[in-house]
Design a protein around this motif. Structure first.
Motif, PDB file in Angstrom:
ATOM      1  N   VAL A   1       0.850  -1.192   0.000  1.00  0.00           N
ATOM      2  CA  VAL A   1       0.000   0.000   0.000  1.00  0.00           C
ATOM      3  C   VAL A   1       0.885   1.241   0.000  1.00  0.00           C
ATOM      4  N   GLN A   2       0.582   2.156  -0.890  1.00  0.00           N
ATOM      5  CA  GLN A   2       1.262   3.439  -0.916  1.00  0.00           C
ATOM      6  C   GLN A   2       0.238   4.535  -0.685  1.00  0.00           C
ATOM      7  N   LEU A   3       0.594   5.508   0.144  1.00  0.00           N
ATOM      8  CA  LEU A   3      -0.286   6.615   0.464  1.00  0.00           C
ATOM      9  C   LEU A   3       0.313   7.911  -0.045  1.00  0.00           C
ATOM     10  N   GLN A   4      -0.518   8.730  -0.656  1.00  0.00           N
ATOM     11  CA  GLN A   4      -0.078  10.006  -1.204  1.00  0.00           C
ATOM     12  C   GLN A   4      -0.953  11.103  -0.629  1.00  0.00           C
ATOM     13  N   ALA A   5      -0.362  11.923   0.239  1.00  0.00           N
ATOM     14  CA  ALA A   5      -1.082  13.032   0.837  1.00  0.00           C
ATOM     15  C   ALA A   5      -0.912  14.289  -0.004  1.00  0.00           C
ATOM     16  N   SER A   6      -1.967  15.085  -0.069  1.00  0.00           N
ATOM     17  CA  SER A   6      -1.906  16.332  -0.836  1.00  0.00           C
ATOM     18  C   SER A   6      -2.919  17.311  -0.286  1.00  0.00           C
ATOM     19  N   GLY A   7      -2.824  18.552  -0.757  1.00  0.00           N
ATOM     20  CA  GLY A   7      -3.824  19.553  -0.412  1.00  0.00           C
ATOM     21  C   GLY A   7      -3.357  20.623   0.552  1.00  0.00           C
ATOM     22  N   ALA A  22      -4.587   9.611  -0.992  1.00  0.00           N
ATOM     23  CA  ALA A  22      -4.931   8.607  -1.983  1.00  0.00           C
ATOM     24  C   ALA A  22      -4.112   7.350  -1.754  1.00  0.00           C
ATOM     25  N   ALA A  23      -4.780   6.217  -1.779  1.00  0.00           N
ATOM     26  CA  ALA A  23      -4.108   4.950  -1.522  1.00  0.00           C
ATOM     27  C   ALA A  23      -4.046   4.119  -2.801  1.00  0.00           C
ATOM     28  N   SER A  24      -2.933   3.446  -2.965  1.00  0.00           N
ATOM     29  CA  SER A  24      -2.793   2.509  -4.070  1.00  0.00           C
ATOM     30  C   SER A  24      -2.504   1.137  -3.493  1.00  0.00           C
ATOM     31  N   GLY A  25      -2.753   0.131  -4.262  1.00  0.00           N
ATOM     32  CA  GLY A  25      -2.547  -1.210  -3.743  1.00  0.00           C
ATOM     33  C   GLY A  25      -3.755  -1.672  -2.968  1.00  0.00           C
ATOM     34  N   ARG A  26      -3.567  -2.451  -1.944  1.00  0.00           N
ATOM     35  CA  ARG A  26      -4.670  -2.928  -1.114  1.00  0.00           C
ATOM     36  C   ARG A  26      -5.294  -1.757  -0.366  1.00  0.00           C
ATOM     37  N   THR A  27      -6.588  -1.693  -0.366  1.00  0.00           N
ATOM     38  CA  THR A  27      -7.264  -0.548   0.230  1.00  0.00           C
ATOM     39  C   THR A  27      -8.212  -0.996   1.333  1.00  0.00           C
ATOM     40  N   PHE A  28      -9.173  -0.161   1.630  1.00  0.00           N
ATOM     41  CA  PHE A  28     -10.140  -0.382   2.698  1.00  0.00           C
ATOM     42  C   PHE A  28      -9.442  -0.567   4.037  1.00  0.00           C
ATOM     43  N   TRP A  50     -12.575   1.606   8.187  1.00  0.00           N
ATOM     44  CA  TRP A  50     -12.472   1.227   6.781  1.00  0.00           C
ATOM     45  C   TRP A  50     -13.718   1.572   5.965  1.00  0.00           C
ATOM     46  N   ASN A  51     -14.905   1.556   6.589  1.00  0.00           N
ATOM     47  CA  ASN A  51     -16.128   1.833   5.825  1.00  0.00           C
ATOM     48  C   ASN A  51     -16.660   3.241   6.054  1.00  0.00           C
ATOM     49  N   GLY A  52     -15.944   4.023   6.835  1.00  0.00           N
ATOM     50  CA  GLY A  52     -16.328   5.412   7.039  1.00  0.00           C
ATOM     51  C   GLY A  52     -17.406   5.640   8.064  1.00  0.00           C
ATOM     52  N   LEU A  53     -17.837   4.596   8.746  1.00  0.00           N
ATOM     53  CA  LEU A  53     -18.944   4.749   9.689  1.00  0.00           C
ATOM     54  C   LEU A  53     -18.493   5.211  11.065  1.00  0.00           C
ATOM     55  N   SER A  54     -17.216   5.117  11.330  1.00  0.00           N
ATOM     56  CA  SER A  54     -16.700   5.552  12.627  1.00  0.00           C
ATOM     57  C   SER A  54     -15.567   6.544  12.434  1.00  0.00           C
ATOM     58  N   THR A  55     -15.655   7.660  13.135  1.00  0.00           N
ATOM     59  CA  THR A  55     -14.596   8.664  13.098  1.00  0.00           C
ATOM     60  C   THR A  55     -14.276   9.093  14.527  1.00  0.00           C
ATOM     61  N   ALA A  72     -14.492   4.130  -3.361  1.00  0.00           N
ATOM     62  CA  ALA A  72     -14.463   3.927  -4.813  1.00  0.00           C
ATOM     63  C   ALA A  72     -13.253   4.609  -5.437  1.00  0.00           C
ATOM     64  N   LYS A  73     -12.801   5.675  -4.789  1.00  0.00           N
ATOM     65  CA  LYS A  73     -11.631   6.412  -5.263  1.00  0.00           C
ATOM     66  C   LYS A  73     -10.391   6.119  -4.419  1.00  0.00           C
ATOM     67  N   ASN A  74     -10.535   5.235  -3.454  1.00  0.00           N
ATOM     68  CA  ASN A  74      -9.421   4.909  -2.561  1.00  0.00           C
ATOM     69  C   ASN A  74      -8.816   6.158  -1.933  1.00  0.00           C
ATOM     70  N   THR A  75      -9.656   7.067  -1.522  1.00  0.00           N
ATOM     71  CA  THR A  75      -9.183   8.352  -1.018  1.00  0.00           C
ATOM     72  C   THR A  75      -9.889   8.719   0.279  1.00  0.00           C
ATOM     73  N   VAL A  76      -9.101   9.272   1.186  1.00  0.00           N
ATOM     74  CA  VAL A  76      -9.616   9.800   2.444  1.00  0.00           C
ATOM     75  C   VAL A  76      -9.435  11.308   2.423  1.00  0.00           C
ATOM     76  N   TYR A  77     -10.422  12.029   2.931  1.00  0.00           N
ATOM     77  CA  TYR A  77     -10.402  13.487   2.914  1.00  0.00           C
ATOM     78  C   TYR A  77     -10.448  14.039   4.333  1.00  0.00           C
ATOM     79  N   LEU A  78      -9.639  15.045   4.581  1.00  0.00           N
ATOM     80  CA  LEU A  78      -9.692  15.767   5.845  1.00  0.00           C
ATOM     81  C   LEU A  78     -10.073  17.205   5.534  1.00  0.00           C
ATOM     82  N   GLN A  79     -11.332  17.533   5.762  1.00  0.00           N
ATOM     83  CA  GLN A  79     -11.813  18.890   5.563  1.00  0.00           C
ATOM     84  C   GLN A  79     -11.506  19.695   6.808  1.00  0.00           C
ATOM     85  N   MET A  80     -10.759  20.761   6.640  1.00  0.00           N
ATOM     86  CA  MET A  80     -10.341  21.579   7.776  1.00  0.00           C
ATOM     87  C   MET A  80     -10.932  22.966   7.622  1.00  0.00           C
TER      88      MET A  80
END
Length: 120
Positions: A1-7, A22-28, A50-55, A72-80
């Motif tokens: 798994v590779q993770l790419q942070a941006s923004g 953004a994650a590549s490789g094995r996700t969830f 993994w399913n977004g139901l708990s934060t 679906a996009k293998n991406t996690v978002y942090l809205q600040m």
């Protein structure tokens, strides 16, 4: 798994930014965000399962930051929102098959970090 942070970027106090991981490789994977300011230790910011139901959020960002994911996009978002100068730091995303929450040393995968600078 590779993770790419941006923004990251330079903003003024009160502004908003959205970080992506953004994650590549094995996700969830369960994901976390951490930050490290100059001269300070790494600090937990938020985590999402993994399913977004708990934060989970650290107290200093509750009500201002929102963590979400689009598997679906293998991406996690942090809205600040309502950013403060004390939010200035390099932000790192991390992933793990377990649920380490704020235990940074238990995360297996890390992104490269993205710098957030909030001016007063």
């Amino acid at each position: 798994v590779q993770l790419q942070a941006s923004g990251g970027g330079l903003v003024q106090a009160g502004d908003s930014l959205r970080l992506s991981c953004a994650a590549s490789g094995r996700t969830f994977y369960n994901m976390g965000w951490f930050r490290q300011a100059p001269g300070k230790e790494r600090e937990f910011v938020a985590a999402i399962n993994w399913n977004g139901l708990s934060t989970v959020y650290t107290d200093s960002v509750k009500g201002r930051f929102t963590l979400s994911r689009d598997n679906a996009k293998n991406t996690v978002y942090l809205q600040m929102d309502s950013l403060k100068p004390e939010d200035t730091a390099v932000y790192y995303c991390a992933g793990d098959r377990a649920w380490p929450l704020d235990r940074w040393h238990e995360y297996d995968y890390w992104g490269q970090g993205t710098l957030v600078t909030v001016s007063s």
